[in-house]
Motif scaffolding. Structure first.
Motif, PDB file in Angstrom:
ATOM      1  N   TYR A  99     -30.448 -57.231  45.009  1.00  0.00           N
ATOM      2  CA  TYR A  99     -30.723 -57.792  46.329  1.00  0.00           C
ATOM      3  C   TYR A  99     -31.555 -56.872  47.218  1.00  0.00           C
ATOM      4  CZ  TYR A  99     -26.841 -60.720  44.813  1.00  0.00           C
ATOM      5  OH  TYR A  99     -26.038 -61.559  44.094  1.00  0.00           O
ATOM      6  N   PHE A 100     -31.644 -55.600  46.863  1.00  0.00           N
ATOM      7  CA  PHE A 100     -32.246 -54.607  47.746  1.00  0.00           C
ATOM      8  C   PHE A 100     -33.655 -54.220  47.346  1.00  0.00           C
ATOM      9  CE2 PHE A 100     -27.765 -54.178  48.572  1.00  0.00           C
ATOM     10  CZ  PHE A 100     -27.725 -53.989  49.945  1.00  0.00           C
ATOM     11  N   VAL A 101     -34.474 -53.953  48.349  1.00  0.00           N
ATOM     12  CA  VAL A 101     -35.791 -53.376  48.120  1.00  0.00           C
ATOM     13  C   VAL A 101     -35.571 -52.004  47.503  1.00  0.00           C
ATOM     14  CG1 VAL A 101     -37.856 -52.479  49.259  1.00  0.00           C
ATOM     15  CG2 VAL A 101     -36.831 -54.629  50.040  1.00  0.00           C
ATOM     16  N   GLY A 102     -36.306 -51.708  46.444  1.00  0.00           N
ATOM     17  CA  GLY A 102     -36.142 -50.413  45.779  1.00  0.00           C
ATOM     18  C   GLY A 102     -34.897 -50.329  44.935  1.00  0.00           C
ATOM     19  N   GLY A 103     -34.242 -51.456  44.700  1.00  0.00           N
ATOM     20  CA  GLY A 103     -32.984 -51.477  43.975  1.00  0.00           C
ATOM     21  C   GLY A 103     -33.059 -50.946  42.559  1.00  0.00           C
ATOM     22  N   SER A 104     -34.232 -51.006  41.947  1.00  0.00           N
ATOM     23  CA  SER A 104     -34.339 -50.529  40.577  1.00  0.00           C
ATOM     24  C   SER A 104     -34.376 -49.007  40.499  1.00  0.00           C
ATOM     25  CB  SER A 104     -35.584 -51.119  39.903  1.00  0.00           C
ATOM     26  OG  SER A 104     -36.744 -50.711  40.600  1.00  0.00           O
TER      27      SER A 104
ATOM     28  N   LEU B 215     -28.946 -47.778  57.451  1.00  0.00           N
ATOM     29  CA  LEU B 215     -29.773 -48.966  57.272  1.00  0.00           C
ATOM     30  C   LEU B 215     -30.101 -49.143  55.793  1.00  0.00           C
ATOM     31  CD1 LEU B 215     -32.405 -48.290  60.086  1.00  0.00           C
ATOM     32  CD2 LEU B 215     -30.290 -49.615  60.263  1.00  0.00           C
ATOM     33  N   LEU B 216     -30.135 -50.380  55.357  1.00  0.00           N
ATOM     34  CA  LEU B 216     -30.612 -50.739  54.024  1.00  0.00           C
ATOM     35  C   LEU B 216     -31.504 -51.962  54.181  1.00  0.00           C
ATOM     36  CD1 LEU B 216     -27.297 -50.389  51.970  1.00  0.00           C
ATOM     37  CD2 LEU B 216     -29.265 -48.850  51.892  1.00  0.00           C
ATOM     38  N   GLN B 217     -32.372 -52.192  53.220  1.00  0.00           N
ATOM     39  CA  GLN B 217     -33.312 -53.310  53.316  1.00  0.00           C
ATOM     40  C   GLN B 217     -33.145 -54.271  52.152  1.00  0.00           C
ATOM     41  OE1 GLN B 217     -35.583 -53.853  55.972  1.00  0.00           O
ATOM     42  NE2 GLN B 217     -35.544 -55.849  54.967  1.00  0.00           N
ATOM     43  N   LEU B 218     -32.774 -55.501  52.466  1.00  0.00           N
ATOM     44  CA  LEU B 218     -32.673 -56.546  51.456  1.00  0.00           C
ATOM     45  C   LEU B 218     -34.048 -57.131  51.162  1.00  0.00           C
ATOM     46  CD1 LEU B 218     -29.620 -58.551  52.829  1.00  0.00           C
ATOM     47  CD2 LEU B 218     -29.644 -57.082  50.799  1.00  0.00           C
ATOM     48  N   LYS B 219     -34.210 -57.658  49.975  1.00  0.00           N
ATOM     49  CA  LYS B 219     -35.384 -58.471  49.671  1.00  0.00           C
ATOM     50  C   LYS B 219     -35.243 -59.750  50.494  1.00  0.00           C
ATOM     51  CE  LYS B 219     -35.582 -56.761  44.928  1.00  0.00           C
ATOM     52  NZ  LYS B 219     -35.337 -57.109  43.516  1.00  0.00           N
ATOM     53  N   PRO B 220     -36.236 -60.102  51.280  1.00  0.00           N
ATOM     54  CA  PRO B 220     -36.104 -61.268  52.169  1.00  0.00           C
ATOM     55  C   PRO B 220     -35.715 -62.560  51.450  1.00  0.00           C
ATOM     56  CG  PRO B 220     -38.033 -59.998  52.778  1.00  0.00           C
ATOM     57  CD  PRO B 220     -37.512 -59.412  51.483  1.00  0.00           C
ATOM     58  N   ASP B 221     -36.140 -62.738  50.219  1.00  0.00           N
ATOM     59  CA  ASP B 221     -35.808 -63.967  49.500  1.00  0.00           C
ATOM     60  C   ASP B 221     -34.421 -63.933  48.862  1.00  0.00           C
ATOM     61  OD1 ASP B 221     -36.639 -62.016  47.656  1.00  0.00           O
ATOM     62  OD2 ASP B 221     -37.371 -63.513  46.242  1.00  0.00           O
ATOM     63  N   ARG B 222     -33.676 -62.832  49.026  1.00  0.00           N
ATOM     64  CA  ARG B 222     -32.339 -62.712  48.425  1.00  0.00           C
ATOM     65  C   ARG B 222     -31.223 -62.622  49.464  1.00  0.00           C
ATOM     66  NH1 ARG B 222     -31.884 -61.590  43.096  1.00  0.00           N
ATOM     67  NH2 ARG B 222     -30.016 -62.806  43.464  1.00  0.00           N
ATOM     68  N   VAL B 223     -31.560 -62.798  50.738  1.00  0.00           N
ATOM     69  CA  VAL B 223     -30.573 -62.652  51.804  1.00  0.00           C
ATOM     70  C   VAL B 223     -29.389 -63.585  51.608  1.00  0.00           C
ATOM     71  CG1 VAL B 223     -30.170 -62.953  54.285  1.00  0.00           C
ATOM     72  CG2 VAL B 223     -32.204 -61.719  53.488  1.00  0.00           C
ATOM     73  N   GLU B 224     -29.654 -64.857  51.361  1.00  0.00           N
ATOM     74  CA  GLU B 224     -28.560 -65.828  51.210  1.00  0.00           C
ATOM     75  C   GLU B 224     -27.676 -65.492  50.006  1.00  0.00           C
ATOM     76  OE1 GLU B 224     -27.504 -68.065  53.396  1.00  0.00           O
ATOM     77  OE2 GLU B 224     -29.117 -67.300  54.682  1.00  0.00           O
ATOM     78  N   ASP B 225     -28.293 -65.072  48.902  1.00  0.00           N
ATOM     79  CA  ASP B 225     -27.515 -64.698  47.715  1.00  0.00           C
ATOM     80  C   ASP B 225     -26.631 -63.489  48.003  1.00  0.00           C
ATOM     81  OD1 ASP B 225     -28.786 -66.721  46.235  1.00  0.00           O
ATOM     82  OD2 ASP B 225     -30.408 -65.375  45.650  1.00  0.00           O
ATOM     83  N   TYR B 226     -27.173 -62.526  48.735  1.00  0.00           N
ATOM     84  CA  TYR B 226     -26.429 -61.325  49.114  1.00  0.00           C
ATOM     85  C   TYR B 226     -25.219 -61.696  49.975  1.00  0.00           C
ATOM     86  CZ  TYR B 226     -25.448 -56.970  51.632  1.00  0.00           C
ATOM     87  OH  TYR B 226     -24.827 -55.882  52.202  1.00  0.00           O
ATOM     88  N   LEU B 227     -25.440 -62.561  50.951  1.00  0.00           N
ATOM     89  CA  LEU B 227     -24.334 -62.995  51.804  1.00  0.00           C
ATOM     90  C   LEU B 227     -23.268 -63.722  50.994  1.00  0.00           C
ATOM     91  CD1 LEU B 227     -26.250 -64.208  54.980  1.00  0.00           C
ATOM     92  CD2 LEU B 227     -24.864 -62.136  54.724  1.00  0.00           C
ATOM     93  N   GLN B 228     -23.690 -64.541  50.069  1.00  0.00           N
ATOM     94  CA  GLN B 228     -22.743 -65.257  49.214  1.00  0.00           C
ATOM     95  C   GLN B 228     -21.917 -64.277  48.387  1.00  0.00           C
ATOM     96  OE1 GLN B 228     -22.070 -68.542  49.244  1.00  0.00           O
ATOM     97  NE2 GLN B 228     -20.434 -68.120  47.794  1.00  0.00           N
ATOM     98  N   ALA B 229     -22.553 -63.234  47.889  1.00  0.00           N
ATOM     99  CA  ALA B 229     -21.846 -62.226  47.085  1.00  0.00           C
ATOM    100  C   ALA B 229     -20.771 -61.504  47.900  1.00  0.00           C
ATOM    101  CB  ALA B 229     -22.834 -61.220  46.513  1.00  0.00           C
ATOM    102  N   HIS B 230     -20.918 -61.482  49.212  1.00  0.00           N
ATOM    103  CA  HIS B 230     -19.937 -60.806  50.065  1.00  0.00           C
ATOM    104  C   HIS B 230     -18.858 -61.742  50.601  1.00  0.00           C
ATOM    105  CE1 HIS B 230     -22.641 -57.400  49.896  1.00  0.00           C
ATOM    106  NE2 HIS B 230     -21.647 -56.680  50.347  1.00  0.00           N
ATOM    107  N   GLN B 231     -18.894 -63.008  50.212  1.00  0.00           N
ATOM    108  CA  GLN B 231     -17.850 -63.929  50.648  1.00  0.00           C
ATOM    109  C   GLN B 231     -16.494 -63.568  50.038  1.00  0.00           C
ATOM    110  OE1 GLN B 231     -18.023 -66.412  53.052  1.00  0.00           O
ATOM    111  NE2 GLN B 231     -19.893 -65.237  53.387  1.00  0.00           N
ATOM    112  N   GLU B 232     -16.540 -63.010  48.835  1.00  0.00           N
ATOM    113  CA  GLU B 232     -15.307 -62.594  48.169  1.00  0.00           C
ATOM    114  C   GLU B 232     -15.533 -61.247  47.501  1.00  0.00           C
ATOM    115  OE1 GLU B 232     -13.246 -65.508  45.818  1.00  0.00           O
ATOM    116  OE2 GLU B 232     -14.094 -67.132  47.027  1.00  0.00           O
ATOM    117  N   VAL B 233     -15.465 -60.190  48.304  1.00  0.00           N
ATOM    118  CA  VAL B 233     -15.582 -58.836  47.744  1.00  0.00           C
ATOM    119  C   VAL B 233     -14.342 -58.595  46.889  1.00  0.00           C
ATOM    120  CG1 VAL B 233     -15.750 -56.379  48.272  1.00  0.00           C
ATOM    121  CG2 VAL B 233     -16.929 -58.057  49.719  1.00  0.00           C
ATOM    122  N   TRP B 234     -14.569 -58.038  45.706  1.00  0.00           N
ATOM    123  CA  TRP B 234     -13.470 -57.813  44.767  1.00  0.00           C
ATOM    124  C   TRP B 234     -12.361 -56.984  45.415  1.00  0.00           C
ATOM    125  CZ3 TRP B 234     -17.402 -55.376  40.931  1.00  0.00           C
ATOM    126  CH2 TRP B 234     -18.272 -56.364  40.457  1.00  0.00           C
ATOM    127  N   PRO B 235     -11.108 -57.406  45.264  1.00  0.00           N
ATOM    128  CA  PRO B 235      -9.987 -56.626  45.827  1.00  0.00           C
ATOM    129  C   PRO B 235      -9.979 -55.174  45.343  1.00  0.00           C
ATOM    130  CG  PRO B 235      -9.234 -58.775  45.100  1.00  0.00           C
ATOM    131  CD  PRO B 235     -10.656 -58.646  44.628  1.00  0.00           C
TER     132      PRO B 235
END
Length: 112
Positions: A89-94, A12-32
């Motif tokens: 994007y993640f809680v505690g990410g820093s 399990l990991l926890q995203l910042k609730p206000d960054r969910v959409e940005d996180y999903l967008q970042a996974h639309q094209e994961v680098w080859p």
């Protein structure tokens, strides 16, 4: 993966609730290069699931040796770049990269 000693890993990991959409967008094209590094490191059948209401991420993968697979990924330059970008994007990410926050859940039942 040989299949004889395959570990099923769930975490399990926890995203910042206000960054969910940005996180999903970042996974639309994961680098080859990132996808290839994961495969080469032994991450197989890897999936991520999301509970959008609160940003809970559930990860699942299969590997012969999870500790070794993590170690192999940690040694790649592409993973360092990916994790640095994902940390925002993640809680505690820093405090740590997202992949350093992974603690596998205990598997107590499996129906094959």
């Amino acid at each position: 993966m040989s299949g004889a000693t395959t570990q099923r890993v769930c975490f399990l990991l926890q995203l910042k609730p206000d960054r969910v959409e940005d996180y999903l967008q970042a996974h639309q094209e994961v680098w080859p290069e990132m996808l290839e590094a994961l495969r080469a490191a032994g991450w197989g059948n890897y999936s991520l699931f999301l509970r959008p209401a609160d940003g809970l991420v559930v990860g699942y993968l299969e590997t012969d040796d999870f500790a070794l697979a993590q170690q192999r990924m940690a040694q790649t330059e592409i993973n360092a770049k990916w994790q640095a970008g994902m940390a925002q994007y993640f809680v505690g990410g820093s405090q740590a990269d997202p992949d350093e926050q992974i603690t596998p859940l205990a598997e107590y039942f499996h129906l094959a």
